[in-house]
Design a protein around this motif. Sequence first.
Motif, PDB file in Angstrom:
ATOM      1  N   LYS A  45      23.859 -28.945 -33.423  1.00 37.23           N
ATOM      2  CA  LYS A  45      24.031 -28.898 -34.809  1.00 37.23           C
ATOM      3  C   LYS A  45      25.433 -28.454 -34.447  1.00 37.23           C
ATOM      4  O   LYS A  45      26.329 -27.906 -33.075  1.00 37.23           O
ATOM      5  N   GLY A  46      26.637 -28.926 -35.617  1.00 38.84           N
ATOM      6  CA  GLY A  46      27.727 -28.992 -35.268  1.00 38.84           C
ATOM      7  C   GLY A  46      28.050 -29.915 -34.688  1.00 38.84           C
ATOM      8  O   GLY A  46      27.716 -31.022 -34.781  1.00 38.84           O
ATOM      9  N   ILE A  47      28.939 -30.172 -33.911  1.00 38.90           N
ATOM     10  CA  ILE A  47      29.800 -31.466 -33.249  1.00 38.90           C
ATOM     11  C   ILE A  47      28.257 -32.194 -32.642  1.00 38.90           C
ATOM     12  O   ILE A  47      28.742 -33.262 -32.334  1.00 38.90           O
ATOM     13  N   SER A  48      28.053 -31.613 -31.962  1.00 40.73           N
ATOM     14  CA  SER A  48      26.555 -32.495 -31.360  1.00 40.73           C
ATOM     15  C   SER A  48      25.554 -32.580 -31.682  1.00 40.73           C
ATOM     16  O   SER A  48      24.866 -33.447 -31.467  1.00 40.73           O
ATOM     17  N   SER A  49      25.204 -32.364 -32.347  1.00 34.42           N
ATOM     18  CA  SER A  49      24.691 -32.800 -33.354  1.00 34.42           C
ATOM     19  C   SER A  49      24.363 -34.600 -34.484  1.00 34.42           C
ATOM     20  O   SER A  49      26.054 -35.101 -34.436  1.00 34.42           O
ATOM     21  N   ARG A  50      23.345 -34.909 -34.967  1.00 34.30           N
ATOM     22  CA  ARG A  50      23.152 -35.775 -35.149  1.00 34.30           C
ATOM     23  C   ARG A  50      23.109 -36.078 -36.846  1.00 34.30           C
ATOM     24  O   ARG A  50      24.440 -36.905 -37.004  1.00 34.30           O
ATOM     25  N   GLN A  51      23.550 -35.207 -37.135  1.00 34.82           N
ATOM     26  CA  GLN A  51      24.597 -35.122 -38.788  1.00 34.82           C
ATOM     27  C   GLN A  51      25.830 -35.101 -38.632  1.00 34.82           C
ATOM     28  O   GLN A  51      26.286 -35.588 -39.293  1.00 34.82           O
ATOM     29  N   PHE A  52      26.458 -34.203 -38.063  1.00 33.10           N
ATOM     30  CA  PHE A  52      27.755 -34.121 -37.886  1.00 33.10           C
ATOM     31  C   PHE A  52      28.329 -35.835 -37.658  1.00 33.10           C
ATOM     32  O   PHE A  52      29.300 -35.985 -38.316  1.00 33.10           O
ATOM     33  N   ARG A  53      27.729 -36.203 -36.547  1.00 37.10           N
ATOM     34  CA  ARG A  53      28.285 -37.796 -36.561  1.00 37.10           C
ATOM     35  C   ARG A  53      28.807 -38.324 -37.301  1.00 37.10           C
ATOM     36  O   ARG A  53      29.403 -39.318 -37.548  1.00 37.10           O
ATOM     37  N   ILE A  54      27.206 -38.624 -38.439  1.00 32.29           N
ATOM     38  CA  ILE A  54      26.800 -38.941 -40.008  1.00 32.29           C
ATOM     39  C   ILE A  54      27.727 -39.041 -40.215  1.00 32.29           C
ATOM     40  O   ILE A  54      28.442 -39.964 -40.813  1.00 32.29           O
ATOM     41  N   ASN A  55      28.702 -37.715 -40.398  1.00 33.73           N
ATOM     42  CA  ASN A  55      29.437 -37.324 -41.805  1.00 33.73           C
ATOM     43  C   ASN A  55      30.553 -37.780 -40.758  1.00 33.73           C
ATOM     44  O   ASN A  55      30.971 -38.133 -42.217  1.00 33.73           O
TER      45      ASN A  55
ATOM     46  N   PHE B  67      29.462 -25.348 -48.722  1.00 33.30           N
ATOM     47  CA  PHE B  67      29.650 -27.094 -48.872  1.00 33.30           C
ATOM     48  C   PHE B  67      30.326 -27.087 -47.251  1.00 33.30           C
ATOM     49  O   PHE B  67      29.939 -27.961 -46.489  1.00 33.30           O
ATOM     50  N   LYS B  68      30.772 -26.552 -46.506  1.00 33.07           N
ATOM     51  CA  LYS B  68      31.423 -26.124 -45.414  1.00 33.07           C
ATOM     52  C   LYS B  68      29.970 -26.231 -43.763  1.00 33.07           C
ATOM     53  O   LYS B  68      30.789 -27.320 -43.289  1.00 33.07           O
ATOM     54  N   GLU B  69      29.612 -25.768 -43.775  1.00 30.38           N
ATOM     55  CA  GLU B  69      28.708 -26.243 -43.208  1.00 30.38           C
ATOM     56  C   GLU B  69      27.423 -27.317 -43.428  1.00 30.38           C
ATOM     57  O   GLU B  69      26.719 -27.728 -42.803  1.00 30.38           O
ATOM     58  N   ALA B  70      27.517 -27.956 -44.946  1.00 31.91           N
ATOM     59  CA  ALA B  70      26.412 -28.853 -45.094  1.00 31.91           C
ATOM     60  C   ALA B  70      27.322 -30.182 -44.530  1.00 31.91           C
ATOM     61  O   ALA B  70      27.075 -31.048 -44.004  1.00 31.91           O
ATOM     62  N   LEU B  71      28.384 -29.885 -44.630  1.00 29.62           N
ATOM     63  CA  LEU B  71      29.527 -31.167 -44.173  1.00 29.62           C
ATOM     64  C   LEU B  71      29.643 -30.954 -42.624  1.00 29.62           C
ATOM     65  O   LEU B  71      29.248 -32.367 -42.221  1.00 29.62           O
ATOM     66  N   LEU B  72      29.900 -29.969 -41.875  1.00 30.62           N
ATOM     67  CA  LEU B  72      30.195 -29.911 -39.992  1.00 30.62           C
ATOM     68  C   LEU B  72      28.756 -29.923 -39.529  1.00 30.62           C
ATOM     69  O   LEU B  72      28.550 -29.198 -38.592  1.00 30.62           O
ATOM     70  N   ALA B  73      26.778 -30.112 -40.505  1.00 34.48           N
ATOM     71  CA  ALA B  73      26.409 -29.735 -39.732  1.00 34.48           C
ATOM     72  C   ALA B  73      25.944 -28.319 -38.704  1.00 34.48           C
ATOM     73  O   ALA B  73      25.235 -28.793 -38.165  1.00 34.48           O
ATOM     74  N   GLU B  74      25.964 -27.522 -39.836  1.00 32.64           N
ATOM     75  CA  GLU B  74      26.510 -26.311 -39.006  1.00 32.64           C
ATOM     76  C   GLU B  74      24.800 -25.629 -38.708  1.00 32.64           C
ATOM     77  O   GLU B  74      24.853 -24.556 -38.193  1.00 32.64           O
ATOM     78  N   GLU B  75      23.862 -26.228 -40.021  1.00 34.44           N
ATOM     79  CA  GLU B  75      21.836 -25.830 -39.185  1.00 34.44           C
ATOM     80  C   GLU B  75      21.818 -26.473 -38.394  1.00 34.44           C
ATOM     81  O   GLU B  75      21.942 -28.698 -39.018  1.00 34.44           O
ATOM     82  N   ALA B  76      20.728 -27.001 -37.756  1.00 33.27           N
ATOM     83  CA  ALA B  76      20.214 -28.023 -36.845  1.00 33.27           C
ATOM     84  C   ALA B  76      19.327 -29.086 -37.191  1.00 33.27           C
ATOM     85  O   ALA B  76      18.845 -29.075 -38.635  1.00 33.27           O
ATOM     86  N   ASP B  77      19.577 -30.304 -36.581  1.00 34.14           N
ATOM     87  CA  ASP B  77      19.149 -31.543 -37.237  1.00 34.14           C
ATOM     88  C   ASP B  77      18.137 -31.505 -37.754  1.00 34.14           C
ATOM     89  O   ASP B  77      17.223 -31.666 -38.896  1.00 34.14           O
TER      90      ASP B  77
ATOM     91  N   ILE C 190      14.674 -21.759 -32.866  1.00 34.24           N
ATOM     92  CA  ILE C 190      16.090 -22.726 -32.403  1.00 34.24           C
ATOM     93  C   ILE C 190      17.482 -21.738 -32.840  1.00 34.24           C
ATOM     94  O   ILE C 190      17.959 -21.161 -31.351  1.00 34.24           O
ATOM     95  N   ALA C 191      17.221 -20.522 -33.446  1.00 34.69           N
ATOM     96  CA  ALA C 191      18.005 -19.151 -33.524  1.00 34.69           C
ATOM     97  C   ALA C 191      18.231 -18.130 -32.309  1.00 34.69           C
ATOM     98  O   ALA C 191      19.260 -18.178 -31.125  1.00 34.69           O
TER      99      ALA C 191
END
Length: 535
Positions: free
Chosen positions: A207-217, A119-129, A155-156
Amino acid sequence: MWFKRYSTLLKVLPWLSLFFAVGSYQFWLGFDYNSNDTTNIYLRLARGSAYLLLLILAVMWLPVMRKSITVLRCSRWGRCLPLDQAKVCHRWLGHLLIVAALLHGSQYLLYYDTLEIPFKEALLAEEADLVRSMRTNMYEFVSEDESIDVMQEWIAAGAQQNEFESKIKPILKEDCTKCHNRTSTMTYAIPNMPLSHYEDVLAFVDKGISSRQFRINMSGLSMLFILLIVWLSSLQWVRIHLYHRFQQLHRLGYALALLALLHITTLQWIVFPLLVLVIELYCSRVRQRYTNCVAHALRVNEQVVCLTIERPKALALLPGHYVQLRIPALSAHEWHSFSLTGIRNDQRRLVLKISCVGDWTKRLQQMVTNAESTKLGVDVRGPYASPAAHAPASNHWLLIAGGIGITPFLSLLRECKRDPNRRGMLHLVWVIREPELLQWLRPLIERLLAIAAVDCHWHIYLTADTGDLSLLRKSFSRGASLQVQHGRPNWQQLTSDIGRSGYQPHCFICGPKGLSKEAGDACRRMGWPVRKESF
């Protein structure tokens, strides 16, 4: 008769039906979605409520745009629109907004909890957009799972440019062109895709703070928290007892608008409302805002303060309009609405009668001495049209006021005085506690009673026991058209008596909630159109 009795409902029903139909369609557009085996009821409800939120956010600003409402009230279209219910509409849209927002946020959180990744990985967008999009909402258009694995490994490994041309570009060209091209009709299609340039791809590998999904969440969670604060502060109890807090916290709506720009992936829904909002703010906050006006405050009695303001030259005195007032000495941010009393012989002045019932008005009362007027600096915005602005279009009126609620009708009464050739019938029912208010309006009443063209009938009800009323009645030159009595009106009897004249008046009401409801119900039973004044 039936049409007039239910005229308000008939005005509201088409717009309510249209909103319900469009809202239902929007919800279904989001709900009818199935990408892969991760799609479940939580995701479908989250998407459906998101599409509904777009509609609510697009329209909920419109009912509280004062300048826009004024323009509509003064146009021929204003008679066909339920403008008197604009604030009610805004409040109910606010309730619907909080329900849809809670549904949207809670269902997305539940959806994240059902994914294979933590859940934390999905919420904090720890996977690349880019990988997340290929694995979830774009999965059905991806040709092979191996393509996702290649993208994730690239990406990795640092997303090196030398491997982009040989490994990544062919995948993007094959998969992305199925949805993204210049002729695509997909909702979220990007015309300049596939991502054929290395620099374009780099924008989606964060991914993470700099990712688009993190911004959306994170912007979504912040919006939900702020929205709860705004909604709670807008409830009736808070507005009545802590109005200044309501005004202060309601300004968080601007923060919500900024966060929405970060959260919403498609902005076409808010282009038109944003344009209207910018024009509204310019007209109300810049063009029609007058600062540092000189005012003199004087007590009329223990409950009413009279505020006389030097009128800015650009501010027009129009019947049935009101202004917003701010007194920096009391509060730097609070604005309050007060009706204009109409054009006087001295047009250089604005005269406002203020009933001291709230904390702001009571603090104003404390600043005013009993013996002499107090000089104040005030800021003014307006004027804006109220329901009473429709009154001059008719020739037969029933005006019902409670206490200082007579104020919005004074502009109409003075308009009749200024135009002695205007014909019509006027019944004014005024429920007051102290006779001082009646003496205050005595000169205006006598001038109106002397106008033969307008058949004026005054029905004054004194709710306080003030003793013998005979002297008060005799103080007026023409008592036949003026009835002064103790107690409260029998609305059914009063409206029946007025109805026997054969006239079908337009009813305008301004007063306490109980009086407005009783009087409004009695007028509607007679089939008369009713407009209520409310700030």
